[in-house]
Design a protein around this motif. Structure first.
Motif, PDB file in Angstrom:
ATOM      1  N   GLU A  59      40.914  40.302  34.420  1.00 49.97           N
ATOM      2  CA  GLU A  59      39.661  40.388  33.453  1.00 49.97           C
ATOM      3  C   GLU A  59      39.497  39.066  33.026  1.00 49.97           C
ATOM      4  OE1 GLU A  59      39.483  43.634  30.616  1.00 49.97           O
ATOM      5  OE2 GLU A  59      40.210  45.138  32.002  1.00 49.97           O
ATOM      6  N   ALA A  81      36.472  33.500  42.984  1.00 50.75           N
ATOM      7  CA  ALA A  81      36.056  34.390  41.925  1.00 50.75           C
ATOM      8  C   ALA A  81      35.596  35.705  42.534  1.00 50.75           C
ATOM      9  CB  ALA A  81      34.942  33.724  40.906  1.00 50.75           C
ATOM     10  N   PRO A  82      35.489  36.794  41.559  1.00 53.76           N
ATOM     11  CA  PRO A  82      34.942  38.020  42.235  1.00 53.76           C
ATOM     12  C   PRO A  82      33.706  38.046  42.791  1.00 53.76           C
ATOM     13  CG  PRO A  82      35.891  38.331  39.737  1.00 53.76           C
ATOM     14  CD  PRO A  82      35.791  37.006  40.133  1.00 53.76           C
ATOM     15  N   GLY A  83      33.683  38.699  44.125  1.00 57.97           N
ATOM     16  CA  GLY A  83      32.691  38.621  44.955  1.00 57.97           C
ATOM     17  C   GLY A  83      32.272  37.257  45.872  1.00 57.97           C
ATOM     18  N   ALA A 113      35.629  35.639  34.769  1.00 62.71           N
ATOM     19  CA  ALA A 113      34.890  36.919  35.042  1.00 62.71           C
ATOM     20  C   ALA A 113      36.124  37.780  35.087  1.00 62.71           C
ATOM     21  CB  ALA A 113      34.192  36.745  36.172  1.00 62.71           C
ATOM     22  N   SER A 114      35.501  39.118  35.077  1.00 60.18           N
ATOM     23  CA  SER A 114      36.347  40.401  35.433  1.00 60.18           C
ATOM     24  C   SER A 114      35.872  40.865  36.562  1.00 60.18           C
ATOM     25  CB  SER A 114      36.012  41.392  34.262  1.00 60.18           C
ATOM     26  OG  SER A 114      36.429  41.045  33.137  1.00 60.18           O
ATOM     27  N   GLY A 115      37.167  41.303  37.460  1.00 54.81           N
ATOM     28  CA  GLY A 115      36.898  41.670  38.646  1.00 54.81           C
ATOM     29  C   GLY A 115      37.979  41.393  39.645  1.00 54.81           C
ATOM     30  N   TYR A 117      39.704  39.071  42.389  1.00 52.05           N
ATOM     31  CA  TYR A 117      39.839  37.706  42.624  1.00 52.05           C
ATOM     32  C   TYR A 117      40.562  37.725  44.255  1.00 52.05           C
ATOM     33  CZ  TYR A 117      38.560  36.000  38.200  1.00 52.05           C
ATOM     34  OH  TYR A 117      37.883  35.584  37.231  1.00 52.05           O
ATOM     35  N   ASN A 152      32.449  39.848  30.938  1.00 55.16           N
ATOM     36  CA  ASN A 152      31.795  39.499  32.120  1.00 55.16           C
ATOM     37  C   ASN A 152      32.036  40.586  33.288  1.00 55.16           C
ATOM     38  OD1 ASN A 152      30.887  37.031  31.006  1.00 55.16           O
ATOM     39  ND2 ASN A 152      33.087  36.283  31.316  1.00 55.16           N
ATOM     40  N   ASP A 153      31.581  41.750  33.065  1.00 54.36           N
ATOM     41  CA  ASP A 153      31.961  42.636  33.796  1.00 54.36           C
ATOM     42  C   ASP A 153      30.950  42.439  35.070  1.00 54.36           C
ATOM     43  OD1 ASP A 153      32.403  45.068  35.022  1.00 54.36           O
ATOM     44  OD2 ASP A 153      30.703  46.367  33.712  1.00 54.36           O
ATOM     45  N   TYR A 154      31.722  42.646  36.319  1.00 59.09           N
ATOM     46  CA  TYR A 154      30.874  42.340  37.641  1.00 59.09           C
ATOM     47  C   TYR A 154      30.263  43.502  38.071  1.00 59.09           C
ATOM     48  CZ  TYR A 154      34.788  44.286  40.407  1.00 59.09           C
ATOM     49  OH  TYR A 154      35.681  45.471  41.036  1.00 59.09           O
ATOM     50  N   ALA A 155      29.159  43.532  38.486  1.00 59.90           N
ATOM     51  CA  ALA A 155      28.476  44.431  39.270  1.00 59.90           C
ATOM     52  C   ALA A 155      28.610  45.549  38.663  1.00 59.90           C
ATOM     53  CB  ALA A 155      29.239  44.428  40.848  1.00 59.90           C
TER      54      ALA A 155
END
Length: 322
Positions: A59, A81-83, A113-115, A117, A152-155
């Protein structure tokens, strides 16, 4: 810093051409920390153009540290990073010292960001084309408590997401519903494959996504389930409530009976009481359990069967429990 490492650091810092980097043949490995821990050490190897993508959840605001110790000095890693992934801009390249890279093949940074990695381990193209081999240890830790609200919730996948989830386990087994977001937390109940539950929000713990959910029965039961086994569902309370029951089913996320049997077997085989569960994978033939032994969590393999018996544990490294 030796001359070879200095050469690659300068080359990457000056905008080294893509021909220097080999990430053409990738396999993906999911990283999970043992229950109650904040890190792990992975022993692996790559040959030639092979690369490995290690994925793990965290997170925003948490601190991630990564250290790579390769036998082949042309081996490095990127953090995405996430994504994002190979082909995208990385948060850091471990071959270029900077704000988050205090030394070559070390990463130390607060996550933006959260997500999920991605850590990509690869060899430089000059070594890859000679089909060189690199054996390495990859140490990863994520520290810092998660906040009350996901930043910074992702998607829309942690605080948000669908209103309802449906349990989707491999092999049709049941899913453990735990008292806390940890593979070591007490099991409150089990959820049947196909069962719908209400989404109360997800968090990243032990490098994986855990979701707080509530059953649709009246009164409902709340708890935490591994997000790997949840897909978008509906408000149908009857789905998945017939058929296999918790008492007879093999539970997913950490098959408790199999895990306990293998932990006991590995303890007896090694004579070392410092054992932790690293991972488990259920199949009809038996549940494969990987156990870490000693301070370095040397991996041992054990197969557990429905009748409670196990195979003789086998070390997955030359040094075993030493």
């Amino acid at each position: 810093m030796n001359t070879r490492n200095l050469f690659f650091a300068i080359a990457m810092a000056c905008g080294a051409p893509a021909a220097l980097v080999a990430q053409d043949e990738a396999r993906t490995e999911t990283v999970r920390f043992a229950a109650g821990t904040s890190g792990t050490t992975i022993t692996d190897r790559i040959t030639g153009y092979e690369s490995v993508l290690y994925t793990l959840g965290a997170e925003a605001g948490q601190r991630m540290q990564v250290r790579l110790e390769p036998s082949n000095l042309a081996t490095y890693f990127n953090v995405y990073a996430p994504g994002k992934g190979p082909g995208d801009e990385a948060i850091a390249n471990a071959g270029t010292m900077g704000e988050m890279v205090p030394d070559l093949n070390q990463f130390d940074g607060v996550l933006p960001a959260s997500g999920t990695y991605t850590i990509s381990v690869y060899m430089m193209r000059s070594a890859a084309r000679r089909e060189e081999v690199s054996e390495y240890k990859l140490s990863i830790s994520i520290e810092g408590a998660t906040e009350d609200v996901v930043r910074n919730d992702y998607a829309d996948g942690l605080q948000g997401g669908p209103d309802f989830y449906r349990v989707a386990t491999s092999g049709g087994g049941v899913l453990n519903l735990r008292a806390a977001p940890s593979g070591g937390a007490a099991v409150v109940t089990v959820l049947n494959n196909g069962q719908n539950v209400r989404n109360l929000g997800c968090r990243m713990e032990e490098a994986r996504r855990w979701c707080r959910v509530a059953t649709l029965a009246d009164p409902g039961v709340e708890g935490w389930a591994a997000g790997d086994y949840l897909v978008e569902g509906s408000d149908d309370p009857s789905a998945g409530t017939t058929g296999t029951t918790g008492a007879a089913a093999q539970a997913t996320d950490m098959p408790d009976a199999a895990a306990q049997a293998c932990l006991k077997a590995v303890t007896e085989e090694t004579g070392n009481a410092d054992v932790v569960l690293l991972s488990s994978a259920f199949s009809e033939a038996g549940t494969e359990v990987i156990v870490g032994v000693g301070p370095g969590q040397a991996p041992w393999q054990c197969i557990a069967y429905r009748d409670g018996s196990t195979t003789r544990p086998m070390s997955l490294t030359d040094e075993g429990s030493l």
